[in-house]
Design an enzyme around this catalytic site. Structure first.
Site, PDB file in Angstrom:
ATOM      1  N   LYS A  16       0.848  -1.211   0.000  1.00  3.67           N
ATOM      2  CA  LYS A  16       0.000   0.000   0.000  1.00  3.67           C
ATOM      3  C   LYS A  16       0.881   1.257   0.000  1.00  3.67           C
ATOM      4  CE  LYS A  16      -1.999  -1.136   3.910  1.00  3.67           C
ATOM      5  NZ  LYS A  16      -1.266  -2.378   4.217  1.00  3.67           N
ATOM      6  N   ARG A 165      11.396  -1.442  10.897  1.00  4.32           N
ATOM      7  CA  ARG A 165      10.314  -0.970  11.769  1.00  4.32           C
ATOM      8  C   ARG A 165      10.175  -1.873  12.980  1.00  4.32           C
ATOM      9  NH1 ARG A 165       5.056   0.450   8.195  1.00  4.32           N
ATOM     10  NH2 ARG A 165       4.100  -0.842   9.796  1.00  4.32           N
TER      11      ARG A 165
END
Ligand code: AP5
Length: 218
Positions: A16, A165
């Site tokens: 995305k 992350r």
């Protein structure tokens, strides 16, 4: 000027963010990523960030009222007047209902929805190898989309800024996938019933996915 409003749906790691960045510069409309907004709030230690921290670090969804509030404020900004790309929002039926309600109140167009389909096993491989530049936000992958030098971002040229992350660890990835299937996947049927959904195959190289996306938006 008519409004181009788009929602990107898909599992964590479906691509995305990668596709939203390309579409945002191609179409001249901002990418509104709730994940990026919440990570920025977390880093700044704001009340929203403090609330979001424990949910994000364990792979759970941040409560609807927090995320809806963040998005309602962001959508009021001047740069969203002619359109925007929602990356990571809505993620629950309650968020989808709140979004439509908020847009109807403001007499704005309801977004089209693009779902990027990718099997779970591909998601795990993508997230495990993802690296994000802490300086410019560029998204890389150690195997499928590596930088030319291992520790230098090709987009901004900075060294030592490529980071993994905190939620891209195997146990948190598994939790995020479970949460996706339980709470976010039902949005696919929700938008299909409302005839707003287009599905594209995300399990191909970035350029092919992007070509399909641009065709769907033409
Ligand atoms: P968020 O930051 O939105 O994470 P996510 O949805 O889990 O999505 P990702 O950013 O992990 O993946 P992506 O689909 O953008 O993939 P990307 O392009 O990076 O949310 C994080 C957390 O915030 C949530 O867990 C939750 O706690 C909270 N949150 C956010 N929004 C919320 C909401 N609305 N409600 C409640 N809580 C919310 O690509 C992944 C990797 O694959 C990269 O390495 C990339 O280079 C690679 N790649 C991409 N496309 C391809 C391709 N076609 N082929 C090969 N590799 C590819």
């Amino acid at each position: 000027m008519s409004e181009l409003a788009i929602i990107f749906l898909g599992a964590p790691g479906a691509g995305k963010g990668t596709q939203a960045k390309v579409a945002s510069s191609g179409k001249g409309i901002p990418q509104l990523s709730t994940g990026d907004m919440l990570r920025a709030a977390k880093a700044a230690g704001t009340p929203v960030g403090l609330k979001a921290r424990e949910y994000m670090d364990s792979g759970k969804l941040v409560p609807d009222e927090v995320v809806i509030g963040v998005m309602a404020e962001r959508l009021s900004s001047e740069d969203c007047a002619h359109g925007y790309i929602l990356d990571g929002f809505p993620r629950t039926i309650a968020q989808a209902d709140a979004l439509d309600h908020m847009l109807a109140e403001r007499k704005r167009a309801l977004p089209r929805v693009i779902e990027i389909d990718v099997p779970d096993e591909v998601v795990v491989a993508r997230l495990s190898g993802r690296r994000v530049c802490s300086n410019c936000g560029a998204i890389w992958h150690v195997e499928s989309n590596p930088t030319k030098k291992p520790d230098v971002c090709d987009q901004c040229g900075k060294a030592g800024t490529l980071e993994q992350r905190a939620d891209d660890k195997p146990d948190v990835i598994r939790k995020r996938l479970t949460v996706y299937h339980d709470q976010t996947r039902p949005l696919s049927a929700y938008y299909e019933e409302r005839k707003r959904l287009t599905r594209i195959n995300g399990n191909r190289v970035v350029e092919q996915v992007n070509a399909d996306l641009m065709k769907a938006l033409a």
